[in-house]
Write an enzyme that holds these catalytic residues in place. Structure first.
Site, PDB file in Angstrom:
ATOM      1  N   GLY A 114       0.813  -1.220   0.000  1.00 29.05           N
ATOM      2  CA  GLY A 114       0.000   0.000   0.000  1.00 29.05           C
ATOM      3  C   GLY A 114       0.835   1.254   0.000  1.00 29.05           C
ATOM      4  O   GLY A 114       1.991   1.256  -0.420  1.00 29.05           O
ATOM      5  N   VAL A 115       0.235   2.318   0.486  1.00 27.32           N
ATOM      6  CA  VAL A 115       0.871   3.618   0.381  1.00 27.32           C
ATOM      7  C   VAL A 115       1.283   4.070   1.785  1.00 27.32           C
ATOM      8  O   VAL A 115       0.708   3.630   2.765  1.00 27.32           O
ATOM      9  CB  VAL A 115      -0.123   4.595  -0.300  1.00 27.32           C
ATOM     10  CG1 VAL A 115      -1.259   4.950   0.591  1.00 27.32           C
ATOM     11  CG2 VAL A 115       0.563   5.799  -0.873  1.00 27.32           C
ATOM     12  N   GLY A 116       2.346   4.885   1.864  1.00 28.80           N
ATOM     13  CA  GLY A 116       2.732   5.454   3.151  1.00 28.80           C
ATOM     14  C   GLY A 116       4.086   4.951   3.620  1.00 28.80           C
ATOM     15  O   GLY A 116       4.769   4.208   2.925  1.00 28.80           O
ATOM     16  N   ASN A 117       4.452   5.385   4.836  1.00 27.75           N
ATOM     17  CA  ASN A 117       5.804   5.076   5.294  1.00 27.75           C
ATOM     18  C   ASN A 117       5.961   3.616   5.728  1.00 27.75           C
ATOM     19  O   ASN A 117       7.048   3.064   5.647  1.00 27.75           O
ATOM     20  CB  ASN A 117       6.268   6.056   6.382  1.00 27.75           C
ATOM     21  CG  ASN A 117       5.345   6.063   7.579  1.00 27.75           C
ATOM     22  OD1 ASN A 117       4.294   5.423   7.545  1.00 27.75           O
ATOM     23  ND2 ASN A 117       5.722   6.760   8.619  1.00 27.75           N
ATOM     24  N   GLU A 133      -0.440  -1.368  -7.060  1.00 28.93           N
ATOM     25  CA  GLU A 133      -1.151  -0.209  -7.593  1.00 28.93           C
ATOM     26  C   GLU A 133      -0.251   1.019  -7.505  1.00 28.93           C
ATOM     27  O   GLU A 133       0.044   1.667  -8.480  1.00 28.93           O
ATOM     28  CB  GLU A 133      -2.466  -0.021  -6.844  1.00 28.93           C
ATOM     29  CG  GLU A 133      -2.289  -0.138  -5.335  1.00 28.93           C
ATOM     30  CD  GLU A 133      -3.553   0.116  -4.557  1.00 28.93           C
ATOM     31  OE1 GLU A 133      -4.624   0.160  -5.137  1.00 28.93           O
ATOM     32  OE2 GLU A 133      -3.447   0.282  -3.335  1.00 28.93           O
ATOM     33  N   ILE A 190      -6.421   0.721   9.928  1.00 27.11           N
ATOM     34  CA  ILE A 190      -6.612   1.683  11.016  1.00 27.11           C
ATOM     35  C   ILE A 190      -6.739   0.892  12.312  1.00 27.11           C
ATOM     36  O   ILE A 190      -6.142   1.236  13.316  1.00 27.11           O
ATOM     37  CB  ILE A 190      -7.854   2.562  10.746  1.00 27.11           C
ATOM     38  CG1 ILE A 190      -7.486   3.607   9.688  1.00 27.11           C
ATOM     39  CG2 ILE A 190      -8.375   3.218  12.022  1.00 27.11           C
ATOM     40  CD1 ILE A 190      -8.638   4.468   9.229  1.00 27.11           C
ATOM     41  N   LYS A 220      -2.075   7.658  18.504  1.00 29.65           N
ATOM     42  CA  LYS A 220      -2.250   8.817  19.409  1.00 29.65           C
ATOM     43  C   LYS A 220      -1.544   8.585  20.759  1.00 29.65           C
ATOM     44  O   LYS A 220      -2.173   8.571  21.825  1.00 29.65           O
ATOM     45  CB  LYS A 220      -3.735   9.147  19.622  1.00 29.65           C
ATOM     46  CG  LYS A 220      -4.536   9.352  18.328  1.00 29.65           C
ATOM     47  CD  LYS A 220      -4.113  10.588  17.564  1.00 29.65           C
ATOM     48  CE  LYS A 220      -4.798  10.692  16.225  1.00 29.65           C
ATOM     49  NZ  LYS A 220      -4.092  11.487  15.239  1.00 29.65           N
ATOM     50  N   GLY A 271      -7.246   0.423  -2.912  1.00 30.37           N
ATOM     51  CA  GLY A 271      -7.143  -0.874  -3.584  1.00 30.37           C
ATOM     52  C   GLY A 271      -6.971  -2.017  -2.613  1.00 30.37           C
ATOM     53  O   GLY A 271      -6.751  -3.161  -3.030  1.00 30.37           O
TER      54      GLY A 271
HETATM   55  O1  0RQ Z   1      -3.271  10.567  12.485  1.00 29.60           O
HETATM   56  O2  0RQ Z   1      -2.691  12.125  10.683  1.00 29.60           O
HETATM   57  O3  0RQ Z   1      -3.472  12.967  12.908  1.00 29.60           O
HETATM   58  O4  0RQ Z   1      -1.205  11.874  12.677  1.00 29.60           O
HETATM   59  O5  0RQ Z   1      -4.496   8.008  11.320  1.00 29.60           O
HETATM   60  O6  0RQ Z   1      -2.005   7.087  10.353  1.00 29.60           O
HETATM   61  O7  0RQ Z   1      -0.066   5.818  11.211  1.00 29.60           O
HETATM   62  O8  0RQ Z   1       0.295   8.055  10.010  1.00 29.60           O
HETATM   63  O9  0RQ Z   1      -0.411   5.939   8.797  1.00 29.60           O
HETATM   64  O10 0RQ Z   1      -0.563   7.634   6.853  1.00 29.60           O
HETATM   65  O11 0RQ Z   1      -0.014   5.172   6.550  1.00 29.60           O
HETATM   66  O12 0RQ Z   1      -2.312   5.927   7.146  1.00 29.60           O
HETATM   67  C1  0RQ Z   1      -4.786   3.187   7.257  1.00 29.60           C
HETATM   68  C2  0RQ Z   1      -5.183   5.628   7.081  1.00 29.60           C
HETATM   69  C3  0RQ Z   1      -2.892   4.717   7.554  1.00 29.60           C
HETATM   70  C4  0RQ Z   1      -3.866   4.461   5.253  1.00 29.60           C
HETATM   71  C5  0RQ Z   1      -4.211   4.505   6.783  1.00 29.60           C
HETATM   72  C6  0RQ Z   1      -4.434   7.974  12.745  1.00 29.60           C
HETATM   73  C7  0RQ Z   1      -2.976   8.260  13.046  1.00 29.60           C
HETATM   74  C8  0RQ Z   1      -2.689   9.354  12.025  1.00 29.60           C
HETATM   75  C9  0RQ Z   1      -2.663   8.155   9.774  1.00 29.60           C
HETATM   76  P1  0RQ Z   1      -2.604  12.004  12.176  1.00 29.60           P
HETATM   77  P2  0RQ Z   1      -0.466   6.779  10.139  1.00 29.60           P
HETATM   78  P3  0RQ Z   1      -0.742   6.224   7.262  1.00 29.60           P
HETATM   79  C10 0RQ Z   1      -3.120   1.838  -0.807  1.00 29.60           C
HETATM   80  C11 0RQ Z   1      -4.070   0.796  -0.291  1.00 29.60           C
HETATM   81  C12 0RQ Z   1      -6.575   2.391   3.571  1.00 29.60           C
HETATM   82  C13 0RQ Z   1      -6.543   2.026   2.132  1.00 29.60           C
HETATM   83  C14 0RQ Z   1      -5.389   1.222   1.689  1.00 29.60           C
HETATM   84  C15 0RQ Z   1      -5.082   4.182   4.397  1.00 29.60           C
HETATM   85  C16 0RQ Z   1      -3.504   8.892  10.826  1.00 29.60           C
HETATM   86  O13 0RQ Z   1      -2.914   3.473   5.003  1.00 29.60           O
HETATM   87  O14 0RQ Z   1      -5.795   5.082   4.025  1.00 29.60           O
HETATM   88  O15 0RQ Z   1      -4.739   0.516   2.423  1.00 29.60           O
HETATM   89  N1  0RQ Z   1      -5.338   2.868   4.125  1.00 29.60           N
HETATM   90  N2  0RQ Z   1      -5.163   1.373   0.417  1.00 29.60           N
HETATM   91  O16 0RQ Z   1      -2.813   8.691  14.378  1.00 29.60           O
HETATM   92  C17 0RQ Z   1      -7.730   6.753  15.381  1.00 29.60           C
HETATM   93  C18 0RQ Z   1      -6.995   4.549  15.050  1.00 29.60           C
HETATM   94  C19 0RQ Z   1      -5.947   5.065  14.217  1.00 29.60           C
HETATM   95  C20 0RQ Z   1      -5.883   6.437  14.029  1.00 29.60           C
HETATM   96  C21 0RQ Z   1      -4.280   5.477  12.886  1.00 29.60           C
HETATM   97  N3  0RQ Z   1      -7.120   3.237  15.280  1.00 29.60           N
HETATM   98  N4  0RQ Z   1      -7.843   5.430  15.587  1.00 29.60           N
HETATM   99  N5  0RQ Z   1      -6.765   7.288  14.607  1.00 29.60           N
HETATM  100  N6  0RQ Z   1      -4.842   6.654  13.209  1.00 29.60           N
HETATM  101  N7  0RQ Z   1      -4.947   4.481  13.508  1.00 29.60           N
HETATM  102  C22 0RQ Z   1      -3.675   3.166  -1.256  1.00 29.60           C
HETATM  103  C23 0RQ Z   1      -4.431   3.153  -2.542  1.00 29.60           C
HETATM  104  O17 0RQ Z   1      -5.225   2.314  -2.752  1.00 29.60           O
HETATM  105  C24 0RQ Z   1      -4.213   4.188  -3.551  1.00 29.60           C
END
Ligand code: 0RQ
Length: 499
Positions: A258-261, A284, A354, A398, A378
């Site tokens: 997926g996407v992200g760090n 993707e 999440i 958090k 995706g």
């Molecule tokens: O909050 O932005 O206020 O700091 O969610 O979380 O840990 O920075 O991680 O940016 O990789 O995002 C799942 C959202 C993770 C992403 C998700 C809060 C956390 C932070 C972001 P802040 P991180 P990321 C590829 C495939 C779904 C779709 C997918 C995503 C913010 O990876 O959108 O996988 N995935 N697609 O603090 C409350 C919880 C939390 C929470 C994290 N349990 N409750 N807040 N956070 N967990 C993409 C494509 O298909 C194109």
């Protein structure tokens, strides 16, 4: 037929209130920018005059600030599908201002063709080249471009010199037929080419060409940290162990991430593992880490829907196209994310959650069950047909106030039937071959943060412990409730939820 050059403002004038616009791009990569930016200004001017002005948006995936951002602020979006990551858009959606339809990315183009989503009035397509006979050469993403071009009444091309013409040839443009005439999508290896290097349209439909020089609005991710590095390492160790057991063939299998760090950290760990042979990526979103691994010959081939890389990385690819031409391919999202192809190739999918529950259900989209974060993207396309489906998440969010391992997810995107492996920085829960009661123990003991393990064990102690999926229904969402009321799940008082 001569191309009709115009300004972005002139192109925006061709869009009417109530229209649906179909955009190129997938993530901010390759997304139209100039016309949508001008459209936001137009909407603001119309609103100032007291006129309604809103459009529907169909895209491949998320876009940049010049689309979702400015259009959300201008209150110019009535409806949008699919995935998005923009903060202003998120705010507007969670305020009830926009109708957001969170569709699986592989299904976006076909749902448009099937007529589920209404008419496409205009396609706005970013290109590095366009010809008078209707050949459009896309930039950094495949997305849904051929479909929206075919369905739209009018096409505007954003001819963007920030994308090098050297990239011509990287795309494999292919649109399947629809049922009952549909056949197999003939991708049998990640590097199979099945289409053309351009989108072919009726040149009469190209009503305007807007020249721009606007780099992709790549998101910057936080740099890897000890938690993401550990998650990456845990996945690499797990996959090596499965390879040694003979579950994964010695030649390895294609990887989607997926996407992200976390995704960057995972690929970094796979790439530097001595035990994993050079592998293919069938994904993707292709991020910087994969480009680096292709250069190091740790990744043999990258098939993707978009080069979602930093602009420096993108330019370095464009400058080195001789090297990359036979190592990269950009496809439409309905091919890159197609479950038929993913199951055939045996893709190992790695996506971010999440939250996960102790039985293996995954919430990828909703914060505390109600507020949209980004969307499913995706992740669903890859999870069910994957050879091994993996979800990653840091064990807490958090500053430890939220456990990402909970008794019951507050929203379900991926069900226990589809999820094989859950990974946090603490370990790997292998759900394969286990019934729900065994899974619960595996997830709590391997993945939950030590602060939350006693809390989750206590939850289980209030269930009957015998049912197929033991729950104590009044307490199933008690951790969420406690966070909403007190700001910290660790304040849970189970007695409040017991009769
Ligand atoms: O909050 O932005 O206020 O700091 O969610 O979380 O840990 O920075 O991680 O940016 O990789 O995002 C799942 C959202 C993770 C992403 C998700 C809060 C956390 C932070 C972001 P802040 P991180 P990321 C590829 C495939 C779904 C779709 C997918 C995503 C913010 O990876 O959108 O996988 N995935 N697609 O603090 C409350 C919880 C939390 C929470 C994290 N349990 N409750 N807040 N956070 N967990 C993409 C494509 O298909 C194109």
């Amino acid at each position: 037929m001569a191309l009709n050059f115009m300004t972005a403002e002139e192109a925006a004038e061709l869009i009417n209130h109530g229209d649906n616009i179909g955009l190129s791009g997938f993530t901010p990569a390759g997304t139209a920018k100039a016309v949508t930016f001008a459209l936001a200004k137009r909407a603001e001017a119309e609103h100032a005059k007291g006129h309604p002005f809103q459009v529907g948006i169909f895209t491949g995936a998320s876009t940049g600030n010049s689309c979702d951002g400015v259009l959300s602020v201008a209150k110019a979006i009535r409806y949008r599908a699919p995935y998005t990551t923009n903060k202003d858009f998120r705010k507007a959606v969670n305020n009830g201002e926009i109708s957001y339809n969170d569709i699986h990315l592989s299904q976006m183009a076909q749902e448009l063709r099937y007529g589920f989503l209404g008419k496409v009035n205009m396609a706005i397509i970013e290109a590095c080249e366009v010809t008078e006979d209707g050949k459009i050469y896309l930039t950094a993403a495949g997305g849904i471009s051929p479909t929206v071009c075919r369905l739209a009444d009018k096409i505007v091309v954003e001819l963007n010199s920030a994308h090098s013409k050297e990239s011509i040839g990287m795309h494999d443009v292919y649109e399947p037929l629809d049922p009952p005439y549909r056949r197999e999508i003939p991708v049998f290896k990640p590097n199979d080419r099945i289409g053309k290097p351009y989108v072919e349209v009726d040149p009469k439909k190209i009503v305007g060409v807007v020249k721009t020089d606007w780099p992709d609005e790549a998101r910057s991710f936080t740099s890897p940290d000890p938690v993401t590095d550990q998650i990456g390492q845990n996945i690499a160790n797990f996959l090596v162990s499965d390879m040694k057991k003979g579950i994964i063939p010695k030649s390895f299998l294609p990887v989607q991430s997926g996407v992200g760090n976390i995704a960057n950290a995972v690929l970094g760990a796979l790439g530097s593992s001595q035990d994993i042979p050079a592998f293919n990526v069938y994904t993707e979103v292709l991020q910087d880490a994969v480009i680096d691994l292709i250069r190091k010959e740790r990744v043999k081939f990258g098939s993707c829907c978009s080069l979602t890389v930093t602009n420096d990385c993108l330019n370095s690819v464009y400058d080195d196209m001789k090297f990359f031409k036979d190592k990269l391919i950009i496809r439409q999202s309905e091919v890159s994310n197609n479950p038929e192809v993913i199951r055939r190739l045996g893709v190992i999918s790695i996506n971010t959650a999440i939250e996960a529950d102790i039985y293996g259900n995954i919430n990828s989209t909703h914060i505390m069950g109600t507020k949209m974060m980004n969307g499913i993207g995706g992740s669903g396309d890859f999870t069910r047909p994957a050879y091994i489906s993996i979800f990653t998440t840091p064990s807490t969010a958090k500053d430890g106030k939220i456990s990402t391992i909970v008794p019951l997810v507050a929203h379900t995107d991926h069900t226990e039937h589809d999820v094989n492996i859950i990974v946090t920085e603490y370990g790997v829960a292998d759900l394969r071959g286990k019934g729900p009661k065994e899974r619960a123990i595996e997830v709590i003991e391997k993945c939950a943060h030590p602060d939350y393990r006693p809390i989750l064990r206590e939850y289980l102690s209030y269930t009957d412990g015998k049912s197929q999926t033991p729950h104590f229904m009044k307490g199933a969402l008690a951790l969420h409730d406690t966070f909403i009321k007190t700001g910290d799940m660790r304040n849970i008082d189970w007695s409040k939820y017991l009769d």
